[in-house]
Design an enzyme around this catalytic site. Sequence first.
Site, PDB file in Angstrom:
ATOM      1  N   LYS A  88       0.696  -1.293  -0.029  1.00  0.00           N
ATOM      2  CA  LYS A  88      -0.087  -0.044   0.152  1.00  0.00           C
ATOM      3  C   LYS A  88       0.750   1.159  -0.020  1.00  0.00           C
ATOM      4  O   LYS A  88       1.824   1.414   0.611  1.00  0.00           O
ATOM      5  CB  LYS A  88      -0.927  -0.035   1.229  1.00  0.00           C
ATOM      6  CG  LYS A  88      -1.927   1.085   1.363  1.00  0.00           C
ATOM      7  CD  LYS A  88      -3.120   0.711   0.450  1.00  0.00           C
ATOM      8  CE  LYS A  88      -4.031   1.883   0.453  1.00  0.00           C
ATOM      9  NZ  LYS A  88      -3.704   3.070  -0.389  1.00  0.00           N
ATOM     10  N   LYS A 112       4.999   1.896   8.990  1.00  0.00           N
ATOM     11  CA  LYS A 112       3.623   2.618   9.318  1.00  0.00           C
ATOM     12  C   LYS A 112       2.624   1.664   9.541  1.00  0.00           C
ATOM     13  O   LYS A 112       1.805   1.559  10.494  1.00  0.00           O
ATOM     14  CB  LYS A 112       3.589   3.825   8.327  1.00  0.00           C
ATOM     15  CG  LYS A 112       2.301   4.591   8.651  1.00  0.00           C
ATOM     16  CD  LYS A 112       2.196   5.860   7.476  1.00  0.00           C
ATOM     17  CE  LYS A 112       3.615   6.599   7.374  1.00  0.00           C
ATOM     18  NZ  LYS A 112       3.197   7.591   6.435  1.00  0.00           N
ATOM     19  N   LYS A 124       5.432   2.634  -2.690  1.00  0.00           N
ATOM     20  CA  LYS A 124       5.355   3.832  -2.984  1.00  0.00           C
ATOM     21  C   LYS A 124       5.306   4.011  -4.649  1.00  0.00           C
ATOM     22  O   LYS A 124       6.347   3.285  -5.280  1.00  0.00           O
ATOM     23  CB  LYS A 124       6.363   4.653  -2.197  1.00  0.00           C
ATOM     24  CG  LYS A 124       6.069   6.119  -2.198  1.00  0.00           C
ATOM     25  CD  LYS A 124       4.732   6.235  -0.873  1.00  0.00           C
ATOM     26  CE  LYS A 124       4.425   7.605  -0.718  1.00  0.00           C
ATOM     27  NZ  LYS A 124       3.301   7.751   0.408  1.00  0.00           N
ATOM     28  N   THR A 208      -5.489  12.192   7.768  1.00  0.00           N
ATOM     29  CA  THR A 208      -3.995  12.282   8.174  1.00  0.00           C
ATOM     30  C   THR A 208      -3.930  13.211   9.282  1.00  0.00           C
ATOM     31  O   THR A 208      -3.245  13.166  10.278  1.00  0.00           O
ATOM     32  CB  THR A 208      -2.968  12.648   6.857  1.00  0.00           C
ATOM     33  OG1 THR A 208      -3.186  11.712   5.830  1.00  0.00           O
ATOM     34  CG2 THR A 208      -1.396  12.647   7.400  1.00  0.00           C
ATOM     35  N   ASN A 239      -3.355  19.999   3.145  1.00  0.00           N
ATOM     36  CA  ASN A 239      -4.567  19.180   3.828  1.00  0.00           C
ATOM     37  C   ASN A 239      -3.988  18.871   5.159  1.00  0.00           C
ATOM     38  O   ASN A 239      -4.932  19.081   6.274  1.00  0.00           O
ATOM     39  CB  ASN A 239      -4.834  18.009   2.824  1.00  0.00           C
ATOM     40  CG  ASN A 239      -5.782  17.131   3.307  1.00  0.00           C
ATOM     41  OD1 ASN A 239      -6.822  17.952   3.582  1.00  0.00           O
ATOM     42  ND2 ASN A 239      -5.299  15.849   3.470  1.00  0.00           N
ATOM     43  N   SER A 368      -7.502   4.565   4.366  1.00  0.00           N
ATOM     44  CA  SER A 368      -7.307   3.933   3.092  1.00  0.00           C
ATOM     45  C   SER A 368      -7.605   2.624   3.380  1.00  0.00           C
ATOM     46  O   SER A 368      -8.283   1.831   2.365  1.00  0.00           O
ATOM     47  CB  SER A 368      -5.938   4.088   2.724  1.00  0.00           C
ATOM     48  OG  SER A 368      -5.600   5.328   2.252  1.00  0.00           O
TER      49      SER A 368
END
Length: 435
Positions: A88, A112, A124, A208, A239, A368
């Site tokens: 992910k 994470k 990524k 986040t 954001n 997510s």
Amino acid sequence: MPYNKNMYTTGYYKEPGPKLDEESPFESMLERFRFAAEVLELDEGMFQYLASPVKQVTVSIPIVMDSGDIRVFEGYRVIHNNLLGPSKGGIRYAPDVTLEEVNALAAWMTWKCAIVNVPFGGAKGGVRVDPKQLSDGELERLTRRYTANMLEVFGPDRDIPAPDMNTNEQIMAWVMDTYSMNAHKTETAVVTGKPIILGGSHGRKEATGRGVVTVTLAALNKMGILPNKCTVAVQGFGNVGSVSAKLMYEQGAKVVAISDISGGYYNENGIDIPAAIEYAKENDNSLEGYPEAEKISNEELLQMECDVLIPAAKEDQINRENAGNINAKIIAEGANGPVTANADSILEDKGIMVVPDILANAGGVTVSYFEWVQDRQGYFWTEERVNRRLNRMMRNAFDNLFEVRNEYDITLRQAAYVFGINKVAMTLKLRGLYA
């Protein structure tokens, strides 16, 4: 055989990275990984396995520009680890993106996900492009060709991309559609961060920033500081930064400084964050000229006296040069890698609690995961349920790391790496290696 710091000179990492005063984001990650390996006494083989990415893909992306000319861009996707589940991680569009940077970010995603107990591995992606120089049509063609090149990589059970720097829910919609057309069925679970109408999750955009605030409140509690008695400075007003500032404001905290690319803005009496957000929206997403605060530099913001500093802009903002001048009691890392490895010990000596990025900004990947679950089930949750479950998972993760911190008498960042790496290492030992 116990781990020693020279082991990484064999295998994938043939030579040590840059010296600590010249480190890259990847070297910062690896330096912290080395420490955790020492604590866990990983043997050489385990160290090499966990340090090496499972897969690195580099592709050429030729597209026809609006002018009729052909331009070729370079794209990457790195799958660092998939032991815990499908990999992910976001896709970023930036003119300076590199394979090394993508490698570091993919590794961070592995730890994470392990820390917040999400059953994903780390990945990524990136495309070396300045999206501001492309028309909407060119951007769509770039995204669809990149996705087509990654059809054997992406998949709801293999690798699940998401938005990142300079990408958004529209780009994720194009990724989903391109993948679905080639799969001959609508596959909403192949990406997260989609528009809600296409299977996106409520609460995803704010996730986040909300996660940053959840762990910040947990850290304040450990230090005996009440939220409505603390001062906050937030670097970055995108954001993550704007949501973090707004939620801390709603907790009664005095947000005395905010910043964006135009500079910093300071008001000792506190900034009206909802008004600042509205000002930025009306001013092309910029705080330029914000009238209710004194103009300061980003450096002054980082070094001001406050209870909580939230660096939510770019990496390497706090380094060996300025770490000794930081005057916050708590640093909650909203951005990826805002504190370099060589600054960690300086901040520790000053008694500053750093809530590390791989915990603090894990709210995005947590929601997510929620989105992926909802897509797989075909049943969608209310925003209140999403936020409640996010807060619980983030708080549980913080408590877990605090226990590790106390057990080993180490920093919270070191505890995060020890916890995350230990979980993945234990999974590898139980699964074994397929030969």
